[in-house]
Design a protein around this motif. Sequence first.
Motif, PDB file in Angstrom:
ATOM      1  N   TRP A   1      77.436 -28.947 -43.799  1.00 30.05           N
ATOM      2  CA  TRP A   1      78.182 -30.135 -43.434  1.00 30.05           C
ATOM      3  C   TRP A   1      77.442 -31.373 -43.683  1.00 30.05           C
ATOM      4  O   TRP A   1      78.028 -32.489 -43.440  1.00 30.05           O
TER       5      TRP A   1
ATOM      6  N   TRP B   1      73.154 -39.685 -40.936  1.00 33.57           N
ATOM      7  CA  TRP B   1      72.778 -39.746 -39.456  1.00 33.57           C
ATOM      8  C   TRP B   1      72.767 -40.899 -38.765  1.00 33.57           C
ATOM      9  O   TRP B   1      73.145 -40.871 -37.258  1.00 33.57           O
TER      10      TRP B   1
ATOM     11  N   VAL C   1      76.937 -36.894 -32.085  1.00 29.78           N
ATOM     12  CA  VAL C   1      76.632 -35.733 -31.110  1.00 29.78           C
ATOM     13  C   VAL C   1      77.149 -36.267 -29.718  1.00 29.78           C
ATOM     14  O   VAL C   1      77.449 -35.455 -28.978  1.00 29.78           O
ATOM     15  N   TYR C   2      76.870 -37.608 -29.378  1.00 29.72           N
ATOM     16  CA  TYR C   2      77.235 -38.187 -28.060  1.00 29.72           C
ATOM     17  C   TYR C   2      78.846 -38.346 -27.919  1.00 29.72           C
ATOM     18  O   TYR C   2      79.340 -38.426 -26.956  1.00 29.72           O
TER      19      TYR C   2
ATOM     20  N   HIS D   1      65.584 -39.001 -36.299  1.00 31.50           N
ATOM     21  CA  HIS D   1      64.912 -37.562 -35.853  1.00 31.50           C
ATOM     22  C   HIS D   1      65.302 -36.441 -36.576  1.00 31.50           C
ATOM     23  O   HIS D   1      64.839 -35.206 -36.170  1.00 31.50           O
ATOM     24  N   HIS D   2      66.561 -36.608 -37.248  1.00 31.86           N
ATOM     25  CA  HIS D   2      66.926 -35.454 -38.214  1.00 31.86           C
ATOM     26  C   HIS D   2      66.217 -35.226 -39.428  1.00 31.86           C
ATOM     27  O   HIS D   2      66.262 -34.446 -40.328  1.00 31.86           O
TER      28      HIS D   2
ATOM     29  N   THR E   1      64.171 -41.051 -29.266  1.00 33.28           N
ATOM     30  CA  THR E   1      64.682 -39.947 -28.946  1.00 33.28           C
ATOM     31  C   THR E   1      64.459 -39.454 -27.652  1.00 33.28           C
ATOM     32  O   THR E   1      65.252 -38.914 -26.955  1.00 33.28           O
TER      33      THR E   1
ATOM     34  N   GLY F   1      66.125 -29.815 -27.289  1.00 26.91           N
ATOM     35  CA  GLY F   1      66.120 -31.160 -27.980  1.00 26.91           C
ATOM     36  C   GLY F   1      64.956 -31.803 -28.018  1.00 26.91           C
ATOM     37  O   GLY F   1      64.281 -32.349 -28.742  1.00 26.91           O
TER      38      GLY F   1
ATOM     39  N   ALA G   1      62.037 -33.227 -30.629  1.00 28.96           N
ATOM     40  CA  ALA G   1      62.057 -34.561 -30.753  1.00 28.96           C
ATOM     41  C   ALA G   1      60.504 -34.957 -30.888  1.00 28.96           C
ATOM     42  O   ALA G   1      60.263 -35.900 -31.682  1.00 28.96           O
TER      43      ALA G   1
ATOM     44  N   ASP H   1      58.117 -30.606 -34.710  1.00 31.54           N
ATOM     45  CA  ASP H   1      59.398 -30.413 -35.505  1.00 31.54           C
ATOM     46  C   ASP H   1      59.162 -30.051 -37.068  1.00 31.54           C
ATOM     47  O   ASP H   1      60.040 -29.500 -37.631  1.00 31.54           O
TER      48      ASP H   1
ATOM     49  N   HIS I   1      62.101 -27.747 -37.857  1.00 33.64           N
ATOM     50  CA  HIS I   1      63.033 -28.263 -38.691  1.00 33.64           C
ATOM     51  C   HIS I   1      63.606 -27.364 -39.688  1.00 33.64           C
ATOM     52  O   HIS I   1      63.063 -26.220 -40.331  1.00 33.64           O
TER      53      HIS I   1
ATOM     54  N   HIS J   1      69.253 -24.769 -30.607  1.00 31.60           N
ATOM     55  CA  HIS J   1      69.506 -26.204 -29.876  1.00 31.60           C
ATOM     56  C   HIS J   1      70.750 -26.424 -30.252  1.00 31.60           C
ATOM     57  O   HIS J   1      71.427 -26.705 -28.973  1.00 31.60           O
ATOM     58  N   PHE J   2      71.426 -26.613 -31.404  1.00 34.95           N
ATOM     59  CA  PHE J   2      72.472 -27.495 -31.204  1.00 34.95           C
ATOM     60  C   PHE J   2      73.658 -26.784 -30.808  1.00 34.95           C
ATOM     61  O   PHE J   2      74.802 -27.244 -30.165  1.00 34.95           O
TER      62      PHE J   2
ATOM     63  N   VAL K   1      73.758 -27.196 -26.986  1.00 36.90           N
ATOM     64  CA  VAL K   1      74.329 -28.397 -26.507  1.00 36.90           C
ATOM     65  C   VAL K   1      75.820 -28.916 -26.843  1.00 36.90           C
ATOM     66  O   VAL K   1      76.538 -29.283 -26.051  1.00 36.90           O
TER      67      VAL K   1
ATOM     68  N   ARG L   1      67.359 -21.743 -41.656  1.00 32.10           N
ATOM     69  CA  ARG L   1      68.904 -21.876 -41.537  1.00 32.10           C
ATOM     70  C   ARG L   1      69.404 -21.799 -42.829  1.00 32.10           C
ATOM     71  O   ARG L   1      68.954 -22.046 -43.731  1.00 32.10           O
TER      72      ARG L   1
END
Lengths: 371, 531, 288
Positions: B148, B255, B262-263, B308-309, B327, B373, B377, B382, B386, B394-395, B398, B456
């Motif tokens: 994505w 990003w 995400v928020y 941070h991505h 972060t 998360g 960070a 990471d 990563h 993680h994601f 959340v 991933r």
Amino acid sequence: MMRISGTPVAALAAATLSASPAAQAAFGLNLPPPASVGAQQIFDIHMMTLSVATVLMIVVLAAVVYSVVTFRKDRGYQADQHFHTSRLASWSWIAVPILVLGVDFAIAGSAKRVLASLWNVPHGDMLDVKITGHQWWWEFDYLADGVKVESRFTPQDQAGNLYLRDVDNRLVLPTHTPIRFLHTSADVLHAFWVPELGFKKDAIPGYVTETWTTIEKEGVFRGQCAELCGTWHARMPLVVEAVSPERFDAWLAERKAHITALAAQDSADRQWARDELVTRGQPEYNTYCAACHQPGGEGMPPAFPALKGSAIVKGPFEQHLRRVLHGVPGTAMQSFAHLSDAQIAAIVTYERAVFNEMDESIQPAMVRAAR
Amino acid sequence: MSTTAIVLERDYHHDRPRGWQRWLFSTNHKDIGTLYLTFAMTMLFLGGASAMVVRAELFMPGLQLVDPDLYNNLITNHALIMIFGAVMPAAAGMANWMIPLMIGAPDMALPRMNNLSFWLLPAAALLMFLSFVVPFFPGGGSQINTGWTLYPPLSLQVGMSMDFLVFSLHLLGISSVLASINIIVTLLNMRAPGMTLMKMPIFCWAWLVTAFLLILVIPVLAGGITMLLFDRHFGTTFFTAAGGGDPVLFQHLFWFFGHPEVYILLLPAFGILAHVIPTFARKPLFGYKVIVGAMLGIAAIGMLVWAHHQYTIGMSMAAVTYFMVGTILISIPVGLIVFSYIATMWRGAMTFETPMLFAVGILIMFTFGGLSGIMLAVVPADMQYHDSMFVVAHFHYVLLPGALFGLYAGVFYWLPKWTGHMYDERLGKLFFWFNVIGFNVTFFPQHFLGLAGMPRRIADYNAMFAEFNMISSIGAFVFGLSHLLLLYIVVKTVRGGVAATDQVWEGAKGLEWQQPSPPPFHSWTKAPEIA
Amino acid sequence: MSRAQDGYYIPGPSHWPLVATTSVFGILAGIALGINDIPAGFYFVAAGLLMFAVLLFGWFGDVARESLSGYYNPRVDRSFRQGMFWFIASEVFFFLAFFGSLYYLRNISLDWLGGAGYLGTTNQLLYPDYDAQWPTSGPGEVGGKFTPMEAMGIPALNTLILLSSGATITWAHWGLKLERRSQLIWGLVATVALGLTFVVLQAWEYREAYQHLNLTLRSGVYGSTFYMLTGFHGFHVTMGAIMLLSILARSLRGHFTPKNHFAFEAVAWYWHFVDVVWLGLFVFVYWL
Ligand code: HEA
Ligand code: HEA
Ligand code: CUA
Ligand SMILES: [Cu+2]
């Protein structure tokens, strides 16, 4: 494994695993044991944040569980309608941030210390290895010695249970020697990741990113390409073989000799027999072309067109050569001009022979002419 | 009063269209809300179905079901459908349904535009569907195998599908921007007299902040994918080094949108919890002002920490340090919210109907995801995590507790208000347990996979990753099936059931509970008096 | 207290939103096909655009009618204003994405390509003999050598034109408020005229760039950023001009009253926004 068993998470993990004890052997629950100082530092800060997180998790869990079991209506508990105006309420907005901030700084502070010691590549003489990602193989270039190594995944039948973790040519590196990696890419984004070395770095086409390490112990360390790079992203293993500096130098010398020999053979201006070309062509084709066009030449349409009976193998060989030399911009078909005349001649002859029963032999001289 | 009379006349007469017109031409916030929610449910199943294929492929090492391109095509669609098709529309649907009821408004401020913001979604979905199927037709080009995040140069190699996807994202963006404008205007301009901003229910506050975020970051994504389109077809070189461009530029643009996003997913769900928990704890929300402040804080900091991505792209130490500290600091506002919610349960008289079960589950599972998360960070760590399955774990920890489960809580909490029927509490609880167990079995093992070195976005993996992947897949199937139960409960409740009172829940407070269940076609034709 | 509530006009069911989606879908799907040279795309775009034109008349026609029949009370008017405000806010961020990219390419990644900064080795390893100077078309000299666009000349002139058009529309606004009809009409006419002149000059500048400066969309990052920024701005100016024309028509019909003229103000704000964006362009794209 030793380090982790300290934390509750590990206990939990072990519990989850004990279902399949067999797994435990094969199977890391945690980052593999580090092989370099940097990796060790990273491992330690990983364990540090993991434990902090575990503690915080337990705090929150305890608070939630306690209130869920205690403050229940069915226990006849009366709700305290003034709690939200209690002293706690009037101070929490400042008390909670201060506590959290403390933890945050503790974490960020030690992270910063680690960064300071390993983020920037130190000056002074190092072994420079340029690592170029390709779709879908790695190229290791020992800049000082002009030695290039091409590293491709070994197919399932040969790799056995190391499938997708094993390659034909490893990245051989000396121990106890500061090494600087220069990461770049020939096509799309890739990422170099060998957990034992402790870091991951993206390979960005047209740019060079740097990392460095000093490997502490000999051994074979396995990793994978960690940035989605298209169809065979899963087929870009990285295998590092760390050897003593002496054995490393021996290895380098042997590579150099090998390269000069090959060059001599290929550059020799002679007519090649067709069978000679075809036999030389088969391994070359399987190395350079089969990933996309498949060993049988049927390709993977639409992404990767078939060669079998295609216009390109049927058409005039000049066209065929041009395609191989210049590639097709904007697609995964890049230029193979970096191969030697003999290699290209062998590949093209092989393709035309096998995928179109064509009885012709493309000579290295023709390739040189077409360049 | 005469003009008033006329207007209301007009409303009542042609505002009661029957049959299909009622839905296609609607200017009524409740009908449009229902449309949004139905659309979201459909997309949840589509996105979920693709996830089921993904998990089935990962069930064992080797390539069994799908080829690698189809696999990554599926995760791309899975992610986009879930985020833009399921979670955001569901949240928007609840905003449509509840905001006017909560602030005592007759409807949304701009009803016709409201209808447009919804009907752009099916068009976008159709474009996305085309982007998925086009490659299977002759001459359709290659599949979208980028994930994505659509990073170039890979997204420059993809065939024409990518163009359909880009335009689909443009439509989704326009839709959310219009919806956000509508929500902001409604909240600022349509509140009943006496309802000051600081008396506004938290769900409204959450949406106000979310809408601001959307208006600020969606256009940046639009800009980025527009450049992508031009690089693909018109010879610009924004993302090509040879022309002086930089592939990483796209990552910054993506990003800058992606992290606030995400928020955007989190806040509406957290807004719902601020209603559910006080209701079932039978005492007022703890720290109203603090929560409002914290949400603003999340939005503010959230806009400044996007990179941070991208820790591994090669940033200077100063840059990574800045993004790391920023972060980590987000734990302060989020921590405040978690704290306030626990304090709201503290010394309450709690009962555990389905919405409350979800609320409690969320507090625990979201905290877990948030803490992983924090681990991510930390820059040096990471470097290992990563793009490994650890990030995936993680994601989902959340995204599902933080967004999806919050919306489930909202569905069960408001379903009686919407339909006038109580749902089947027994089935509701059953669904919760199915769901929570399935979820944890699916995603907890993925932490270990990531640490053990599994990247991933790979369809095929070495045998060393077999056990945990199998556990994860089994969990996923349970989790998937549990949603069939959700569907059943919802349909059953819509069709009938015990009549719900106006207040529905013993502890429920607020204007929305003063209206009948279900509310009349026009809510609040006369503004309520606010105490 | 409850009076404020009643009289908030809630429009009846409308088919325009559905028309809007269909037309937008047609246009986008059409373009997607077109740019992958599938001729059918053209018909989609054409049909979509046609529908869109109908839509504009239909939808805004409805709004105008309702406004004239006095359905809109001050609160409705406020909703419209705030709506327009937030729409422009989102537009601002759309342009920020491009200005941001310009900054990044020019001041950050260019350093790396040139051997300065954190990724300096890039230059030593890949482009040893590339000296990175803005304006650039990159180490690959994509699109060949080109001459950058001069700030003085047409761009400066265009700046004047847009600024004065900002003045004329304000003048027209006073005319509307003070019920000086001719001032309103002529103010609008002048604004439209200036707007169109701007667009024409811009087009002419592009022609120059293509024919004499070899500065094209393909001229590396300079060409990319130059044409993207100026192009999207030009597109917005054109939209603005069309909106101006529509409110000119409505003014001629005497639709607006000194108190009630949201449409006029919306367009005026939009025009000022386009104006401000241009100033940014002039400074960062042409001048510096
Ligand atoms: C709803 C969605 C959501 C939410 C809320 C979050 C919340 C957070 N996320 Fe996550 N994240 C994603 C969705 C989300 N994320 C997604 C989708 C990705 C992957 C995208 C992709 O690559 O495809 C991602 C990836 C991601 C990365 C990149 C990983 C990588 O690719 O290498 C990072 C790194 O910093 C990160 C960090 C954080 C942090 C610090 C928070 C914080 O907001 C968490 C704050 C919460 C807590 C900390 C817990 C509660 C607080 C307390 C109990 C108080 C005490 C706590 C402390 C003292 C620490 N996230
Ligand atoms: C809100 C967002 C959201 C949600 C809700 C989910 C939900 C789920 N996701 Fe997620 N996922 C993402 C956002 C989300 N995901 C994102 C952003 C990525 C990154 C993509 C990328 O890398 O680019 C991702 C990637 C991702 C991966 C990683 C792929 C990879 O990197 O290789 C996996 C793998 O397990 C996964 C699994 C699941 C599962 C099992 C669910 C489950 O919750 C699904 C729930 C199931 C259903 C709703 C099914 C409904 C029921 C039926 C269809 C009936 C049939 C049922 C059966 C046959 C059993 N997702
Ligand atoms: Cu190379 Cu992934
Ligand atoms: Cu983030």
